[in-house]
Design a protein around this motif. Structure first.
Motif, PDB file in Angstrom:
ATOM      1  N   ILE A   1       0.834  -1.202   0.000  1.00 34.55           N
ATOM      2  CA  ILE A   1       0.000   0.000   0.000  1.00 34.55           C
ATOM      3  C   ILE A   1       0.869   1.252   0.000  1.00 34.55           C
ATOM      4  CG2 ILE A   1      -1.550   1.375   1.463  1.00 34.55           C
ATOM      5  CD1 ILE A   1      -2.945  -1.277   2.203  1.00 34.55           C
ATOM      6  N   VAL A   2       1.903   1.261   0.822  1.00 34.55           N
ATOM      7  CA  VAL A   2       2.801   2.424   0.884  1.00 34.55           C
ATOM      8  C   VAL A   2       3.419   2.684  -0.497  1.00 34.55           C
ATOM      9  CG1 VAL A   2       4.960   3.312   1.827  1.00 34.55           C
ATOM     10  CG2 VAL A   2       3.321   2.178   3.336  1.00 34.55           C
ATOM     11  N   ALA A   3       3.947   1.631  -1.120  1.00 36.18           N
ATOM     12  CA  ALA A   3       4.620   1.804  -2.410  1.00 36.18           C
ATOM     13  C   ALA A   3       3.642   2.210  -3.515  1.00 36.18           C
ATOM     14  CB  ALA A   3       5.339   0.503  -2.791  1.00 36.18           C
ATOM     15  N   THR A   4       2.518   1.507  -3.611  1.00 39.31           N
ATOM     16  CA  THR A   4       1.555   1.753  -4.688  1.00 39.31           C
ATOM     17  C   THR A   4       0.894   3.117  -4.563  1.00 39.31           C
ATOM     18  OG1 THR A   4       1.090  -0.608  -4.915  1.00 39.31           O
ATOM     19  CG2 THR A   4      -0.556   0.918  -5.789  1.00 39.31           C
ATOM     20  N   GLN A   5       0.420   3.422  -3.367  1.00 33.40           N
ATOM     21  CA  GLN A   5      -0.330   4.666  -3.213  1.00 33.40           C
ATOM     22  C   GLN A   5       0.573   5.903  -3.234  1.00 33.40           C
ATOM     23  OE1 GLN A   5      -3.640   4.755  -0.574  1.00 33.40           O
ATOM     24  NE2 GLN A   5      -4.119   2.598  -0.836  1.00 33.40           N
ATOM     25  N   GLN A   6       1.823   5.763  -2.845  1.00 36.76           N
ATOM     26  CA  GLN A   6       2.734   6.904  -2.985  1.00 36.76           C
ATOM     27  C   GLN A   6       2.963   7.200  -4.467  1.00 36.76           C
ATOM     28  OE1 GLN A   6       4.060   9.059  -0.522  1.00 36.76           O
ATOM     29  NE2 GLN A   6       4.309  10.142  -2.462  1.00 36.76           N
ATOM     30  N   GLY A   7       3.090   6.148  -5.280  1.00 38.23           N
ATOM     31  CA  GLY A   7       3.232   6.350  -6.714  1.00 38.23           C
ATOM     32  C   GLY A   7       1.992   7.001  -7.318  1.00 38.23           C
ATOM     33  N   GLU A   8       0.807   6.614  -6.831  1.00 35.30           N
ATOM     34  CA  GLU A   8      -0.429   7.218  -7.337  1.00 35.30           C
ATOM     35  C   GLU A   8      -0.561   8.670  -6.889  1.00 35.30           C
ATOM     36  OE1 GLU A   8      -3.010   3.049  -7.621  1.00 35.30           O
ATOM     37  OE2 GLU A   8      -3.288   4.396  -5.907  1.00 35.30           O
ATOM     38  N   ILE A   9      -0.093   8.972  -5.709  1.00 32.67           N
ATOM     39  CA  ILE A   9      -0.108  10.376  -5.252  1.00 32.67           C
ATOM     40  C   ILE A   9       0.743  11.234  -6.183  1.00 32.67           C
ATOM     41  CG2 ILE A   9       0.750  11.924  -3.439  1.00 32.67           C
ATOM     42  CD1 ILE A   9      -0.155   9.813  -1.396  1.00 32.67           C
ATOM     43  N   ASP A  10       1.921  10.744  -6.533  1.00 31.44           N
ATOM     44  CA  ASP A  10       2.803  11.493  -7.438  1.00 31.44           C
ATOM     45  C   ASP A  10       2.118  11.719  -8.785  1.00 31.44           C
ATOM     46  OD1 ASP A  10       4.683  11.394  -5.422  1.00 31.44           O
ATOM     47  OD2 ASP A  10       5.811   9.720  -6.297  1.00 31.44           O
ATOM     48  N   THR A  11       1.435  10.690  -9.286  1.00 30.01           N
ATOM     49  CA  THR A  11       0.720  10.822 -10.562  1.00 30.01           C
ATOM     50  C   THR A  11      -0.419  11.821 -10.456  1.00 30.01           C
ATOM     51  OG1 THR A  11       1.239   8.538 -11.194  1.00 30.01           O
ATOM     52  CG2 THR A  11      -0.659   9.564 -12.272  1.00 30.01           C
ATOM     53  N   MET A  12      -1.188  11.755  -9.375  1.00 34.16           N
ATOM     54  CA  MET A  12      -2.324  12.669  -9.201  1.00 34.16           C
ATOM     55  C   MET A  12      -1.869  14.117  -9.088  1.00 34.16           C
ATOM     56  SD  MET A  12      -5.115  10.566  -6.873  1.00 34.16           S
ATOM     57  CE  MET A  12      -4.003   9.964  -5.610  1.00 34.16           C
ATOM     58  N   ARG A  13      -0.762  14.345  -8.431  1.00 37.07           N
ATOM     59  CA  ARG A  13      -0.250  15.725  -8.317  1.00 37.07           C
ATOM     60  C   ARG A  13       0.153  16.276  -9.681  1.00 37.07           C
ATOM     61  NH1 ARG A  13       3.078  14.687  -2.682  1.00 37.07           N
ATOM     62  NH2 ARG A  13       1.371  15.341  -1.278  1.00 37.07           N
ATOM     63  N   LYS A  14       0.700  15.432 -10.533  1.00 37.76           N
ATOM     64  CA  LYS A  14       1.066  15.874 -11.880  1.00 37.76           C
ATOM     65  C   LYS A  14      -0.172  16.191 -12.701  1.00 37.76           C
ATOM     66  CE  LYS A  14       5.397  13.234 -12.047  1.00 37.76           C
ATOM     67  NZ  LYS A  14       6.108  12.068 -12.640  1.00 37.76           N
ATOM     68  N   ILE A  15      -1.189  15.359 -12.587  1.00 38.48           N
ATOM     69  CA  ILE A  15      -2.427  15.624 -13.337  1.00 38.48           C
ATOM     70  C   ILE A  15      -3.068  16.903 -12.819  1.00 38.48           C
ATOM     71  CG2 ILE A  15      -4.744  14.776 -13.871  1.00 38.48           C
ATOM     72  CD1 ILE A  15      -3.680  11.917 -13.433  1.00 38.48           C
ATOM     73  N   LEU A  16      -3.108  17.063 -11.511  1.00 40.48           N
ATOM     74  CA  LEU A  16      -3.744  18.250 -10.926  1.00 40.48           C
ATOM     75  C   LEU A  16      -3.019  19.523 -11.355  1.00 40.48           C
ATOM     76  CD1 LEU A  16      -6.083  18.937  -9.042  1.00 40.48           C
ATOM     77  CD2 LEU A  16      -4.500  18.751  -7.105  1.00 40.48           C
ATOM     78  N   ALA A  17      -1.720  19.425 -11.514  1.00 39.71           N
ATOM     79  CA  ALA A  17      -0.927  20.614 -11.891  1.00 39.71           C
ATOM     80  C   ALA A  17      -1.243  21.099 -13.294  1.00 39.71           C
ATOM     81  CB  ALA A  17       0.562  20.301 -11.754  1.00 39.71           C
ATOM     82  N   ARG A  18      -1.677  20.223 -14.183  1.00 41.17           N
ATOM     83  CA  ARG A  18      -1.971  20.616 -15.561  1.00 41.17           C
ATOM     84  C   ARG A  18      -3.447  20.916 -15.803  1.00 41.17           C
ATOM     85  NH1 ARG A  18      -4.537  16.633 -18.103  1.00 41.17           N
ATOM     86  NH2 ARG A  18      -4.092  14.421 -17.651  1.00 41.17           N
ATOM     87  N   LEU A  19      -4.313  20.625 -14.860  1.00 43.54           N
ATOM     88  CA  LEU A  19      -5.746  20.889 -15.055  1.00 43.54           C
ATOM     89  C   LEU A  19      -6.066  22.368 -14.851  1.00 43.54           C
ATOM     90  CD1 LEU A  19      -7.439  17.800 -13.371  1.00 43.54           C
ATOM     91  CD2 LEU A  19      -7.134  18.260 -15.821  1.00 43.54           C
TER      92      LEU A  19
END
Length: 209
Positions: free
Chosen positions: A191-209
Motif C-alpha cells: 500500500i505504501v509503495a503503490t499509493q505513494q506512486g499514485e499520489i505522485d501521478t495525481m499531483r502531476k495531473i492536478l498541476a496541468r488541469l
C-alpha cells in the motif's frame, strides 16, 4: 529333577513373562498416541492463526476495510463524472487494486475471530473505534464529489484522493512498525509503495488541469 534344571526353567519363564508385558505396553502406547509420532485421535489441535496476530494487525484490517471501501466508491463515481481520460484510468486502477484487498482483509478478520466493519455509508465504524481513520472524506465532501462533473469533478477527486491516499499510507506504516502478521505487513508495504506512486501521478495531473 535337579536343582540346576529347576533354576533354568524359572529363568526362562521370567523372560517370557517380561516379553509379554513389554509387548502389551507397546500396544497400549500405539492406541493412545498414534505411534511413530502421529497424534492420537482427540489430541489438541494445532495453534490457530490468531496466535500470530498482534492488536495492530486487527486494527489495520478493521480500519483499512472502510477506508478502501470509500476509495472504491470515489473511484466508481469517476466512471460517469470525470472529464480527463487519465483521471478515469487512474480511478479504475485504484478500484481494481483495492477491491481485492478488501476481500483479503475481511477474510483475515473472519479467520482471527474478530468483527468485520459493516458495509455502510457511514464507513463501517465498529463500536469503540473512536481513533478515526486519517484521510477519510466527510459526508459533506462526498456530497460535493457526487454533485460535481467534468473538470470540477477531476480537480475535486484528485484533491480528495491525494489526502485519502496519504491517510492510508499513515495507517500502513503503522502496521509495518507494529504488526506481526506476515500477510498484513506485506500488504501494508505494498500500500505504501503503490499509493505513494499514485499520489505522485495525481499531483502531476492536478498541476496541468
Amino acid at each position: 529333577m535337579s536343582t540346576r534344571r529347576r533354576a533354568r526353567r524359572a529363568t526362562l519363564a521370567g523372560v517370557a513373562l517380561s516379553t509379554v508385558v513389554a509387548l502389551s505396553a507397546c500396544g497400549g502406547d500405539h492406541s493412545t498416541d498414534g505411534g511413530h509420532g502421529r497424534p492420537a485421535v482427540g489430541a489438541a489441535p494445532a495453534a490457530s492463526e490468531s496466535a500470530g496476530v498482534a492488536p495492530a494487525d486487527v486494527m489495520f484490517a478493521q480500519m483499512m476495510i472502510p477506508h478502501h471501501r470509500q476509495a472504491v466508491r470515489m473511484s466508481e463515481l469517476a466512471g460517469s463524472r470525470a472529464a480527463d481520460p487519465e483521471v478515469t484510468r487512474l480511478a479504475e486502477r485504484i478500484r481494481a487494486a483495492q477491491a481485492p484487498e478488501i476481500a483479503t482483509l475481511t477474510g483475515w478478520l473472519a479467520a482471527w475471530g474478530r468483527p468485520v466493519p459493516s458495509d455502510s455509508p457511514a464507513g463501517g465504524h465498529l463500536p469503540g473505534m473512536d481513533h478515526g481513520m486519517p484521510g477519510m472524506m466527510s459526508d459533506a465532501d462526498l456530497a460535493r464529489l457526487e454533485g460535481a462533473t467534468g473538470r470540477d469533478f477531476d480537480r475535486l477527486f484528485l484533491s480528495l484522493m491525494i489526502a485519502h491516499h496519504e491517510g492510508a499510507i499513515t495507517m500502513a506504516r503503522q502496521e509495518v512498525a507494529d504488526g506481526r502478521h506476515a500477510g498484513a505487513r506485506a500488504m501494508a508495504q505494498q500500500i505504501v509503495a503503490t499509493q505513494q506512486g499514485e499520489i505522485d501521478t495525481m499531483r502531476k495531473i492536478l498541476a496541468r488541469l
